[in-house]
Scaffold this active site. Structure first.
Site, mmCIF file in Angstrom:
data_model
loop_
_atom_site.group_PDB
_atom_site.id
_atom_site.type_symbol
_atom_site.label_atom_id
_atom_site.label_comp_id
_atom_site.label_asym_id
_atom_site.label_seq_id
_atom_site.Cartn_x
_atom_site.Cartn_y
_atom_site.Cartn_z
ATOM 1 N N ASN A 10 -51.005 -22.975 -1.501
ATOM 2 C CA ASN A 10 -51.401 -22.393 -2.787
ATOM 3 C C ASN A 10 -50.773 -23.255 -3.879
ATOM 4 O O ASN A 10 -49.561 -23.224 -4.071
ATOM 5 C CB ASN A 10 -50.882 -20.944 -2.858
ATOM 6 C CG ASN A 10 -51.057 -20.344 -4.235
ATOM 7 O OD1 ASN A 10 -51.818 -20.846 -5.058
ATOM 8 N ND2 ASN A 10 -50.356 -19.238 -4.484
ATOM 9 N N LYS A 12 -51.187 -23.032 -7.031
ATOM 10 C CA LYS A 12 -50.946 -22.285 -8.280
ATOM 11 C C LYS A 12 -51.468 -23.073 -9.487
ATOM 12 O O LYS A 12 -52.466 -23.780 -9.380
ATOM 13 C CB LYS A 12 -49.455 -21.963 -8.426
ATOM 14 C CG LYS A 12 -48.865 -21.338 -7.163
ATOM 15 C CD LYS A 12 -47.520 -20.727 -7.375
ATOM 16 C CE LYS A 12 -46.966 -20.257 -6.033
ATOM 17 N NZ LYS A 12 -45.874 -19.327 -6.159
ATOM 18 N N HIS A 96 -52.650 -12.001 -5.006
ATOM 19 C CA HIS A 96 -51.333 -12.656 -4.975
ATOM 20 C C HIS A 96 -50.379 -11.899 -5.896
ATOM 21 O O HIS A 96 -50.792 -11.387 -6.939
ATOM 22 C CB HIS A 96 -51.470 -14.117 -5.425
ATOM 23 C CG HIS A 96 -50.233 -14.918 -5.188
ATOM 24 N ND1 HIS A 96 -49.142 -14.851 -6.019
ATOM 25 C CD2 HIS A 96 -49.895 -15.778 -4.196
ATOM 26 C CE1 HIS A 96 -48.196 -15.649 -5.551
ATOM 27 N NE2 HIS A 96 -48.629 -16.221 -4.439
ATOM 28 N N GLU A 98 -48.330 -12.809 -8.006
ATOM 29 C CA GLU A 98 -48.296 -13.285 -9.398
ATOM 30 C C GLU A 98 -49.471 -12.721 -10.185
ATOM 31 O O GLU A 98 -49.367 -12.455 -11.382
ATOM 32 C CB GLU A 98 -48.276 -14.824 -9.422
ATOM 33 C CG GLU A 98 -46.911 -15.354 -9.011
ATOM 34 C CD GLU A 98 -46.930 -16.704 -8.319
ATOM 35 O OE1 GLU A 98 -47.947 -17.414 -8.393
ATOM 36 O OE2 GLU A 98 -45.911 -17.048 -7.675
ATOM 37 N N GLU A 168 -46.362 -11.383 1.906
ATOM 38 C CA GLU A 168 -45.537 -12.179 1.007
ATOM 39 C C GLU A 168 -44.559 -11.273 0.255
ATOM 40 O O GLU A 168 -44.913 -10.719 -0.790
ATOM 41 C CB GLU A 168 -46.425 -12.900 -0.016
ATOM 42 C CG GLU A 168 -47.390 -13.880 0.588
ATOM 43 C CD GLU A 168 -47.683 -15.028 -0.364
ATOM 44 O OE1 GLU A 168 -47.442 -16.169 0.008
ATOM 45 O OE2 GLU A 168 -48.121 -14.759 -1.507
ATOM 46 N N GLY A 174 -40.983 -18.362 -4.120
ATOM 47 C CA GLY A 174 -40.462 -19.321 -5.086
ATOM 48 C C GLY A 174 -38.968 -19.205 -5.329
ATOM 49 O O GLY A 174 -38.445 -19.763 -6.289
ATOM 50 N N SER A 214 -41.184 -18.981 0.373
ATOM 51 C CA SER A 214 -40.207 -20.051 0.600
ATOM 52 C C SER A 214 -40.295 -20.663 2.003
ATOM 53 O O SER A 214 -39.266 -20.938 2.639
ATOM 54 C CB SER A 214 -38.793 -19.547 0.299
ATOM 55 O OG SER A 214 -38.697 -19.157 -1.062
HETATM 56 C C1 PEP Z 1 -46.870 -18.374 -2.748
HETATM 57 O O1 PEP Z 1 -47.072 -18.705 -3.897
HETATM 58 O O2 PEP Z 1 -47.741 -17.740 -2.138
HETATM 59 C C2 PEP Z 1 -45.598 -18.738 -2.126
HETATM 60 C C3 PEP Z 1 -45.320 -18.247 -0.963
HETATM 61 O O3 PEP Z 1 -44.766 -19.588 -2.835
HETATM 62 P P1 PEP Z 1 -43.451 -20.342 -2.268
HETATM 63 O O4 PEP Z 1 -43.826 -20.956 -0.957
HETATM 64 O O5 PEP Z 1 -43.134 -21.366 -3.304
HETATM 65 O O6 PEP Z 1 -42.390 -19.302 -2.122
#
Ligand code: PEP
Length: 254
Positions: A10, A12, A96, A98, A168, A174, A214
């Site tokens: 992803n 973003k 997601h 976000e 998630e 992040g 992460s």
């Molecule tokens: C994501 O944006 O779905 C995500 C898991 O980000 P990160 O891997 O940076 O934690």
């Protein structure tokens, strides 16, 4: 049960069109010898058509980061499932955290978006997961129940054969603070059992449940070693092709 792993990136709101093409081309080259794994990248909307041109002949699937549930109309700034489909998109990330946090997405809008994706034969990657506060209050399973019940309300299992569920935990996205492989396995098992109760056993066994939060080259193998972990949704570590390919080529222990 033989579920094909999915490793998805992803991107973003990172990378212009030309930057996306550059990374996609490197990744296409680096992944040409990868077998038995589905790879997906989700660049920003303006890069989709450009990237599609470059990866069409590769092993990489194109994903979008969002869609709007209406087919067409006066919805300034929105993008429909059909528009994505025609651009070469085959997966779409929906709900997601976000988008839930900054753009007011709810389980109900997630449900409508999954309907739109399914109607256009796009594979929905439905994101679910608890916040840090919800985890502290021991509400993880309650939150996941509601996200699944309301996000998948009104569907028959045969309509959802391409569904991917991405667990998630918001506190892990992040932050560099991934959930431990054992925590992830425990929650994925819970999700699979919930899907079994909500739909049926066969569908639960066939549905891919991937983890995001992460994920890095140094924790992917341990995560993937668990029975109910069918892949990863990767944010930061998917932006660089040399880094992302290390995740795609994780050490297979199962
Ligand atoms: C994501 O944006 O779905 C995500 C898991 O980000 P990160 O891997 O940076 O934690």
């Amino acid at each position: 049960m033989n579920r094909i792993p999915l490793i998805a990136g992803n991107w973003k709101m990172f990378k212009t069109g030309s930057q996306s093409v550059e990374t996609a081309l490197s990744l296409a080259e680096l992944s040409c010898d990868v077998k038995d794994i589905d790879i997906m990248i989700a660049p920003p909307f303006p890069a989709l058509a450009l990237v599609n041109e470059k990866i069409r002949a590769s092993r990489i699937h194109l994903g979008a980061q969002n869609l709007f549930y209406e087919k067409a109309g006066a919805y300034t700034g929105e993008v429909s499932a059909e528009m994505l489909k025609e651009t070469g998109v085959s997966y779409v990330i929906i709900g997601h955290s976000e988008r839930r946090q900054y753009f007011g997405e709810t389980n109900e809008s997630v449900c409508r978006k999954i309907r739109a994706a399914v109607d256009s034969a796009l594979a929905p990657v439905m994101c679910i997961g608890e916040t840090e506060d919800e985890k502290k209050e021991e509400k993880t399973f309650y939150v996941l129940d509601k996200q699944i019940e309301n996000g998948l309300k009104g569907f028959r299992s045969d309509e959802l054969s391409d569904l991917v569920i991405a667990y998630e935990p918001v506190w892990a996205i992040g932050t560099g603070n991934s959930a431990t492989p054992d925590q992830v396995q425990q929650v994925h098992r819970y999700i699979r059992t919930k899907i079994q109760k909500f739909f049926n056993r066969k569908f639960a066994e066939e549905t891919r449940i991937i983890y995001g939060g992460s994920v890095k080259p140094d924790n992917i193998s341990e995560l993937m070693a668990h029975d109910d972990v069918d892949g990863a949704l990767v944010g930061g570590a998917s932006l660089d092709a040399d880094n992302f390919i290390k995740i795609i080529k994780y050490n297979r222990m199962k």
